[in-house]
Scaffold this motif. Structure first.
Motif, PDB file in Angstrom:
ATOM      1  N   SER B 203       0.856  -1.190   0.000  1.00  0.00           N
ATOM      2  CA  SER B 203       0.000   0.000   0.000  1.00  0.00           C
ATOM      3  C   SER B 203       0.892   1.241   0.000  1.00  0.00           C
ATOM      4  O   SER B 203       2.097   1.147   0.255  1.00  0.00           O
ATOM      5  CB  SER B 203      -0.891  -0.010   1.246  1.00  0.00           C
ATOM      6  OG  SER B 203      -0.090   0.116   2.404  1.00  0.00           O
ATOM      7  N   GLU B 204       0.318   2.390  -0.257  1.00  0.00           N
ATOM      8  CA  GLU B 204       1.065   3.657  -0.229  1.00  0.00           C
ATOM      9  C   GLU B 204       1.782   3.850   1.115  1.00  0.00           C
ATOM     10  O   GLU B 204       2.907   4.312   1.188  1.00  0.00           O
ATOM     11  CB  GLU B 204       0.112   4.837  -0.452  1.00  0.00           C
ATOM     12  CG  GLU B 204      -0.178   5.141  -1.902  1.00  0.00           C
ATOM     13  CD  GLU B 204       1.070   5.574  -2.661  1.00  0.00           C
ATOM     14  OE1 GLU B 204       1.700   6.569  -2.264  1.00  0.00           O
ATOM     15  OE2 GLU B 204       1.418   4.894  -3.652  1.00  0.00           O
ATOM     16  N   LYS B 207       4.877   1.395   1.376  1.00  0.00           N
ATOM     17  CA  LYS B 207       5.887   1.320   0.314  1.00  0.00           C
ATOM     18  C   LYS B 207       7.235   1.874   0.787  1.00  0.00           C
ATOM     19  O   LYS B 207       7.310   2.570   1.800  1.00  0.00           O
ATOM     20  CB  LYS B 207       5.407   2.074  -0.931  1.00  0.00           C
ATOM     21  CG  LYS B 207       5.474   3.587  -0.797  1.00  0.00           C
ATOM     22  CD  LYS B 207       5.047   4.301  -2.071  1.00  0.00           C
ATOM     23  CE  LYS B 207       5.254   5.810  -1.915  1.00  0.00           C
ATOM     24  NZ  LYS B 207       4.713   6.568  -3.043  1.00  0.00           N
ATOM     25  N   TYR B 213       6.141   3.007  -6.408  1.00  0.00           N
ATOM     26  CA  TYR B 213       5.429   1.903  -5.749  1.00  0.00           C
ATOM     27  C   TYR B 213       6.413   0.786  -5.443  1.00  0.00           C
ATOM     28  O   TYR B 213       7.496   0.711  -6.015  1.00  0.00           O
ATOM     29  CB  TYR B 213       4.233   1.412  -6.572  1.00  0.00           C
ATOM     30  CG  TYR B 213       4.553   0.829  -7.922  1.00  0.00           C
ATOM     31  CD1 TYR B 213       5.039  -0.471  -8.069  1.00  0.00           C
ATOM     32  CD2 TYR B 213       4.341   1.583  -9.091  1.00  0.00           C
ATOM     33  CE1 TYR B 213       5.318  -0.994  -9.323  1.00  0.00           C
ATOM     34  CE2 TYR B 213       4.618   1.066 -10.344  1.00  0.00           C
ATOM     35  CZ  TYR B 213       5.115  -0.225 -10.464  1.00  0.00           C
ATOM     36  OH  TYR B 213       5.390  -0.745 -11.693  1.00  0.00           O
TER      37      TYR B 213
END
Ligand SMILES: [Zn+2]
Ligand SMILES: [Zn+2]
Lengths: 480, 480
Positions: B203-204, B207, B213
């Motif tokens: 997920s953001e 990361k 990403y």
């Protein structure tokens, strides 16, 4: 970029130091890191180290030595446990004092060498004679702050090396191990890097701090300076006592163990560059060359290109099936001449050129890098390439031996010593064995005792400095 | 030493953490170094790392990736050049402030990761499209001060890893590289270590700091905690802009390059220990076992001994000629039973027992470590050992997959989520994609989004937390 910018712009004879740096950088072996004293290895440079590591690993394994891993941080209290040893390294140690914003209590050294850490562990691991011999090697880096100008592979604050640490039940077995390792070092350097070495002992003054004695292999470089190529130390019980490396023998009596340590570093790559390189650039011995054969296809039009590339592919596959490391340089828009220079700069041992005319004659041109000789080879004779590479490897060692011989002189008079040392080279000169003479010679000429070769004991001559009876004929030289 | 002291004294089910530590120490894989947070690898532990390195190197080479070397010291000014990246690592950085007694001006970090250093170099090395792609991998260690309790291979302040750094002319090519590496990671871990992994995106929130990403492979351990097994990052132009990694394209226009970075560490060894070990100790997959087959000769008198050792030698040579790593345990004064326990503790995949009765019957006893099954094998069938080892390797992966499946649950209701998370395991639960829900779940249950599996996009369900429309079905778990 003009051709002049790409190639080496100074002659090896005229400005050896600048020549060396240009070869390292332009052959893309290494580059300077942002911190003074540190370098980065590019793939062509690191690959040579990988090749050496692989050869050593095979020989170490045959000798019952296995690899392990030690962390890079050693507490100050531990590093100081063997006092003489510590005093020898202390001024060069990098110290870690903080993690994040926290102050670290017992400050941490970046390993200058791992005896103290390894033997702390060994002391836990060894209880009985059954646990011995214990022979572990560590491939890592060591750090010693270098204040002089950085010289890739030769003078850097962090260097790649291996350090081996063995433990034995008897003095005899440990001393045999010291010699066994020195032999592995010698034959690997001679067979893989085509550099002749002289093996023997270091003087008391020059031995490793903490060792009973140090054996060494030394080489003479083309500029007349000596290079220490590797050392193998007999530590006796100097470390086993403070670090309590003890074992219960079959009779259940406890003894302090006998130890050795030994190492070679990426200096070996520096020695290889200096020994074999020429005004066109790097010259790689085939055994360690990342690319052993480069094929340069030559053509003028698309029809010619197709024919040539077909043949090139056939040859490439043939060579690869024999385990030869081949690269086809089919870069478009670059002339064959540009490519020849490029691969000569990079030191690839053998170049194959094939054009439409060669294909008509069912032949190719084969150019050796080390002597720059060209010859025609029939396409039926591709299997000879293996043999040619072996011959190049042997010829390079032969030439290097001849070069070293020319750089070695027997000396008996000190006046001759003082004059000759200005030209550099190995000077074989009788010595009385006294530290005082060794120190005076160093002070007056800059020359150290590099090695006292095995078998050079001699009591029939007179010390080159004090004229008293000799004990041996060491090799004196100015060193790197 | 009594048998109890030697073997594992706790059960894997009852005290997983203590069991793990005992296996690592008693199987002699690793030991604690004198500095908190640091460990030493003994040959049996390091050998597993060497085996993985060798497999990865072959796969990297096929993919055009070569190895290089970067120094361990990075100046503070350089590390701080990409601000978000720096902020992520800053609290864990070890700082060198002195060399000898001299204070260092721009203090030096021990590499927490090498993006900043590598890209400073890449910026010098890359001028034109001809220099791309540039794909270099570095086998080294990274250092991040760990304040929690040390856990060998899982939580240490210095760890062995590889970090790969590639540069490309197009976004598309870079993104393909990210996936190619993740595939290499996945098939190596599954084929060599027999551990199943789930691949997908982080997920953001989770990361890599500085990446556009992060793709990841995650595994579930037998204690129900998730372990991140390796990550491959698409960096976009996030680093190429501040570090000026630029190239002139064919049309001579300058562009910022597209980059990737990726790494796996010795955590993989930790995962292997946890996944396969049992109450008797370590269980090694044959592919990475330093010793694949141990032969224990059994005899009562000298006559028997001679006959048995003769046969044992024959079998050993036969197996070695097939490239199998064999060890004969002919230690005197130790009983067969003691030896069996010892080699089971060390996890050797296959044990061969041969005594005088076996020789009469021209047979031997073969014991598999992973399921502890024994069977007789005729002496004529020695060539089957290779196949047996292959079968063990496959069976171990199959069993590990089954174990992982049991530890995975599909969840739709938050109440079920909160109850199930207490047992551990992977929870597949729909998510709306909002950071807020992710944070609330973490706060209330301790579970992170470990991975959003490829293909798990789904807009037909409702977020397990807020009941809004889902975007994907991530795997939630508490992690190491
Ligand atoms: Zn004298
Ligand atoms: Zn939600």
């Amino acid at each position: 970029m003009s051709k002049e910018d790409v190639g080496i712009t100074v002659s090896k004879n005229e400005d050896f130091s600048e020549w060396y740096t240009q070869v390292v950088l332009k052959a893309k072996l290494a580059d300077y890191a942002p911190v003074k004293g540190l370098i980065v290895l590019r793939p062509d440079g690191y690959s040579i180290w990988e090749s050496l590591r692989s050869t050593f690993d095979k020989k170490f394994a045959k000798n019952g030595i296995r690899n392990g891993f030690l962390p890079i941080l050693i507490p100050e209290s531990l590093l100081g446990k063997e006092q003489k040893h510590f005093a020898g390294f202390n001024p060069e140690v990098f110290w870690v004092t903080h993690s994040g914003t926290n102050v670290i209590g017992d400050k941490l050294a970046l390993r200058p060498t791992s005896e103290t850490l390894a033997y702390t562990m060994y002391s836990k691991w060894i209880q009985s004679w059954r646990d011995l011999p214990l022979k572990i090697n560590f491939w890592n880096t060591a750090l010693r702050a270098e204040i002089k100008a950085t010289k890739p592979f030769l003078r850097t604050s962090e260097f790649l090396w291996q350090e081996g640490h063995t433990v034995h039940t008897t003095q005899e077995e440990a001393e045999k191990e010291v010699m066994k390792i020195l032999e592995i070092y010698k034959n690997t350097v001679e067979e893989e890097l085509a550099i002749p070495v002289t093996i023997g002992k270091k003087s008391e003054k020059e031995k490793f701090v903490g060792a009973v004695y140090t054996t060494t292999m030394e080489s003479i470089m083309p500029d007349g300076k000596a290079l220490q190529m590797g050392t193998s130390h007999f530590l006796g019980q100097n470390f086993s006592k403070p670090f309590e490396v003890k074992f219960a023998d079959k009779d259940n009596v406890e003894h302090f163990a006998w130890q050795t340590s030994w190492g070679v570093s990426w200096r070996l790559i520096g020695a290889m560059i200096m020994t074999h390189g020429d005004d066109k650039g790097l010259v790689l011995p085939p055994n360690v060359a990342p690319t052993q054969v480069v094929i340069v296809p030559i053509y003028k039009n698309d029809e010619g290109k197709e024919k040539v590339l077909f043949k090139v592919d056939e040859i490439k596959n043939n060579l690869e099936s024999k385990g030869i490391r081949v690269y086809v340089d089919d870069r478009s828009e670059l002339s064959p001449g540009y490519k020849f220079n490029d691969w000569e700069l990079k030191g690839v041992p053998l170049r194959i050129e094939i054009g439409p005319k060669d294909i008509e004659k069912q032949s190719m041109v084969v150019a050796k890098r080390y002597n720059r000789e060209k010859a025609a080879l029939s396409c039926n004779e591709v299997e000879k390439i293996s043999t040619i590479l072996d011959e190049i490897q042997k010829e390079m060692l032969k030439n290097a031996k001849e070069q070293a011989r020319k750089n070695t002189t027997d000396i008996s008079e000190y006046i001759e010593f003082k004059s000759k040392i200005e030209d550099g080279g190995f000077l074989n000169a009788p010595w009385c064995g006294k530290l005082e003479c060794e120190e005076k010679i160093k002070e007056e000429t800059g020359a150290d005792i590099r090695v006292i070769p095995f078998g050079s004991e001699n009591s029939n001559l007179k010390c080159v400095y004090c004229q008293e009876q000799s004990v041996s004929i060491p090799i004196f030289a100015r060193g790197y």
